[in-house]
Design an enzyme around this catalytic site. Structure first.
Site, PDB file in Angstrom:
ATOM      1  N   LYS A   1       0.814  -1.223   0.000  1.00  0.00           N
ATOM      2  CA  LYS A   1       0.000   0.000   0.000  1.00  0.00           C
ATOM      3  C   LYS A   1       0.849   1.275   0.000  1.00  0.00           C
ATOM      4  O   LYS A   1       0.397   2.316  -0.446  1.00  0.00           O
ATOM      5  CB  LYS A   1      -0.941   0.012   1.206  1.00  0.00           C
ATOM      6  CG  LYS A   1      -2.103  -0.967   1.085  1.00  0.00           C
ATOM      7  CD  LYS A   1      -3.050  -0.837   2.266  1.00  0.00           C
ATOM      8  CE  LYS A   1      -4.148  -1.876   2.215  1.00  0.00           C
ATOM      9  NZ  LYS A   1      -5.097  -1.772   3.313  1.00  0.00           N
TER      10      LYS A   1
ATOM     11  N   ASP B   1     -10.029   2.737   2.340  1.00  0.00           N
ATOM     12  CA  ASP B   1     -10.150   2.107   3.670  1.00  0.00           C
ATOM     13  C   ASP B   1     -10.793   3.065   4.663  1.00  0.00           C
ATOM     14  O   ASP B   1     -11.597   2.657   5.514  1.00  0.00           O
ATOM     15  CB  ASP B   1      -8.766   1.707   4.206  1.00  0.00           C
ATOM     16  CG  ASP B   1      -8.246   0.422   3.578  1.00  0.00           C
ATOM     17  OD1 ASP B   1      -9.062  -0.397   3.121  1.00  0.00           O
ATOM     18  OD2 ASP B   1      -7.011   0.246   3.543  1.00  0.00           O
TER      19      ASP B   1
HETATM   20  P1  NAP Z   1       0.675  -3.032  10.453  1.00  0.00           P
HETATM   21  O1  NAP Z   1       0.940  -1.777   9.686  1.00  0.00           O
HETATM   22  O2  NAP Z   1       1.663  -4.146  10.397  1.00  0.00           O
HETATM   23  O3  NAP Z   1       0.469  -2.601  12.001  1.00  0.00           O
HETATM   24  C1  NAP Z   1       0.318  -3.570  12.989  1.00  0.00           C
HETATM   25  C2  NAP Z   1      -0.019  -2.904  14.333  1.00  0.00           C
HETATM   26  O4  NAP Z   1      -0.260  -3.952  15.291  1.00  0.00           O
HETATM   27  C3  NAP Z   1       1.103  -2.038  14.920  1.00  0.00           C
HETATM   28  O5  NAP Z   1       0.549  -0.970  15.636  1.00  0.00           O
HETATM   29  C4  NAP Z   1       1.794  -3.014  15.885  1.00  0.00           C
HETATM   30  O6  NAP Z   1       2.475  -2.390  16.948  1.00  0.00           O
HETATM   31  C5  NAP Z   1       0.598  -3.772  16.409  1.00  0.00           C
HETATM   32  N1  NAP Z   1       0.976  -5.069  16.957  1.00  0.00           N
HETATM   33  C6  NAP Z   1       1.395  -6.166  16.273  1.00  0.00           C
HETATM   34  N2  NAP Z   1       1.644  -7.193  17.123  1.00  0.00           N
HETATM   35  C7  NAP Z   1       1.390  -6.713  18.385  1.00  0.00           C
HETATM   36  C8  NAP Z   1       1.461  -7.285  19.693  1.00  0.00           C
HETATM   37  N3  NAP Z   1       1.839  -8.552  19.874  1.00  0.00           N
HETATM   38  N4  NAP Z   1       1.097  -6.521  20.742  1.00  0.00           N
HETATM   39  C9  NAP Z   1       0.691  -5.229  20.567  1.00  0.00           C
HETATM   40  N5  NAP Z   1       0.620  -4.636  19.353  1.00  0.00           N
HETATM   41  C10 NAP Z   1       0.961  -5.357  18.273  1.00  0.00           C
HETATM   42  O7  NAP Z   1      -0.720  -3.691  10.036  1.00  0.00           O
HETATM   43  P2  NAP Z   1      -2.007  -2.948   9.425  1.00  0.00           P
HETATM   44  O8  NAP Z   1      -1.926  -2.947   7.943  1.00  0.00           O
HETATM   45  O9  NAP Z   1      -2.156  -1.660  10.153  1.00  0.00           O
HETATM   46  O10 NAP Z   1      -3.189  -3.975   9.818  1.00  0.00           O
HETATM   47  C11 NAP Z   1      -3.587  -4.128  11.169  1.00  0.00           C
HETATM   48  C12 NAP Z   1      -4.820  -5.010  11.271  1.00  0.00           C
HETATM   49  O11 NAP Z   1      -5.924  -4.399  10.604  1.00  0.00           O
HETATM   50  C13 NAP Z   1      -4.654  -6.392  10.623  1.00  0.00           C
HETATM   51  O12 NAP Z   1      -5.245  -7.337  11.466  1.00  0.00           O
HETATM   52  C14 NAP Z   1      -5.445  -6.277   9.334  1.00  0.00           C
HETATM   53  O13 NAP Z   1      -5.962  -7.516   8.918  1.00  0.00           O
HETATM   54  C15 NAP Z   1      -6.563  -5.324   9.748  1.00  0.00           C
HETATM   55  N6  NAP Z   1      -7.152  -4.587   8.614  1.00  0.00           N
HETATM   56  C16 NAP Z   1      -8.486  -4.784   8.354  1.00  0.00           C
HETATM   57  C17 NAP Z   1      -9.072  -4.099   7.300  1.00  0.00           C
HETATM   58  C18 NAP Z   1     -10.542  -4.316   7.011  1.00  0.00           C
HETATM   59  O14 NAP Z   1     -10.994  -3.984   5.903  1.00  0.00           O
HETATM   60  N7  NAP Z   1     -11.312  -4.816   7.946  1.00  0.00           N
HETATM   61  C19 NAP Z   1      -8.312  -3.218   6.497  1.00  0.00           C
HETATM   62  C20 NAP Z   1      -6.965  -3.032   6.815  1.00  0.00           C
HETATM   63  C21 NAP Z   1      -6.384  -3.724   7.872  1.00  0.00           C
HETATM   64  P3  NAP Z   1       4.037  -1.956  16.819  1.00  0.00           P
HETATM   65  O15 NAP Z   1       4.030  -0.643  16.101  1.00  0.00           O
HETATM   66  O16 NAP Z   1       4.506  -1.864  18.215  1.00  0.00           O
HETATM   67  O17 NAP Z   1       4.725  -3.038  16.030  1.00  0.00           O
END
Ligand code: NAP
Length: 304
Positions: free
Chosen positions: A92, A127
């Site tokens: 993205k 999104d």
């Molecule tokens: P990302 O950029 O990789 O960000 C992941 C986030 O999760 C970061 O804030 C990270 O914290 C945190 N995290 C990961 N493991 C953790 C742990 N063990 N304890 C606490 N915090 C933790 O991912 P993203 O693209 O933002 O996506 C995040 C979620 O949203 C995913 O589950 C994805 O499937 C979902 N999503 C859903 C939609 C939808 O249409 N429903 C759309 C987009 C995304 P740190 O910064 O400390 O690493």
């Protein structure tokens, strides 16, 4: 590299080993979702019936591109026989340099999930719109003047903060495991949305307790909850302090531990499946200029 052998036979060279050959009618429009991995994507399931319903002769396909080949494939983006495509993890942000134009929300969010190819190659972020429409429909929630606790500071958090601030949230408290990332995000978005108070915190129980006490909504944008073994981010007792509405972007599982915990406290809850639906509907409207058949897309998405 893309070779258009003739209008009926398209060959997409995704990498040295993979050539995708697509047979479509001469006048058919081609759409795709690009990511790695991509086999799990539910987008084709909702977009193909929607194209049919709109009477558009087109196909929507998953396209997996290995991260190592991404720049090579997209250096020839203008030769791709696509009318538009969605972009998902992990591209993205990497897609942005290939855009000739960015919509205002994509610029601020810093991520593109929808690309339209017409006179210009333009990147959008649907999104944010999908998230907000789901909040309205699933939780009957309007952000104006509200206090929101947002867990996470990754890519999805950026789209959600944009949507909430743009709709006039009074306060957004960002809590993240890596507090420095929350601080950077709060500082960045405060510049664009001075009317919202955007603050950063560590994702810790005492900090949570302080902000959740008067929150109207808690949003989980972290990936915590995807796995059965993942820990619980907010205990029921904390939700009981104020019973905010709770939204989890995760939709598989349909009810995360976080949503179970909130439900036990008597909070209204919703998962992110309709966010997926509405971001797709908005993308389709951008590509076709027609109103998306949301009910057809919903039925397709929610069918087993
Ligand atoms: P990302 O950029 O990789 O960000 C992941 C986030 O999760 C970061 O804030 C990270 O914290 C945190 N995290 C990961 N493991 C953790 C742990 N063990 N304890 C606490 N915090 C933790 O991912 P993203 O693209 O933002 O996506 C995040 C979620 O949203 C995913 O589950 C994805 O499937 C979902 N999503 C859903 C939609 C939808 O249409 N429903 C759309 C987009 C995304 P740190 O910064 O400390 O690493």
């Amino acid at each position: 590299m893309v070779i258009l052998q003739n209008a009926l036979n398209l060959r997409l060279f995704l990498n040295e080993k993979t050539t995708l050959i697509i047979m479509i009618k001469k006048e058919a429009l081609l759409f795709a979702v690009i990511g790695y991995p991509i086999a799990h994507s539910l987008s084709p399931k909702m977009h193909n019936p929607a194209l049919r319903e709109l009477g558009i002769n087109g196909r929507y396909m998953p396209m997996e591109i290995k991260p190592d080949n991404f720049e090579k494939v997209f250096s020839e983006i203008d030769k791709m026989p696509l009318r538009g495509f969605n972009v998902t993890v992990p591209f993205k942000e990497r897609i942005i340099p290939f855009m000739q134009e960015l919509s205002p929300e994509a610029k601020i969010i810093g991520a593109v999930n929808t690309v339209s190819i017409s006179e210009k190659i333009k990147g959008y972020n649907t999104d944010a719109d999908g998230f907000y429409r789901s909040l309205q429909e699933d939780l009957n929630f309007s952000a104006k003047g509200k206090k929101i606790v947002l867990l996470g500071a990754g890519g999805a958090a950026r789209a959600c903060i944009y949507a909430l601030a743009e709709k006039g949230a009074a306060q957004i408290s960002i809590l993240n495991r890596t507090a420095a990332k929350a601080e950077a995000l709060a500082a960045e978005f405060s510049v664009h949305f001075s009317a919202s108070r955007i603050t950063a915190h560590a994702l810790k129980k005492d900090e949570l307790e302080t902000v959740i006490k008067d929150a109207d909504l808690v949003v989980n944008t972290t990936s915590v909850g995807l796995k059965e073994s993942d820990s619980l981010l907010v205990e029921t007792a904390l939700f009981e302090l104020n019973r905010p509405a709770v939204y989890d972007l995760i939709y598989n599982p349909a009810q995360t531990k976080l949503l179970e915990s909130a439900k036990k406290a008597g909070c209204k809850i919703a998962n992110g499946k309709n966010m997926l639906l509405f971001q797709g509907a908005k993308a389709l409207e951008i590509w076709t200029g027609k109103e998306a058949p949301v009910e057809t897309m919903r039925q397709a998405l929610f069918s087993e």
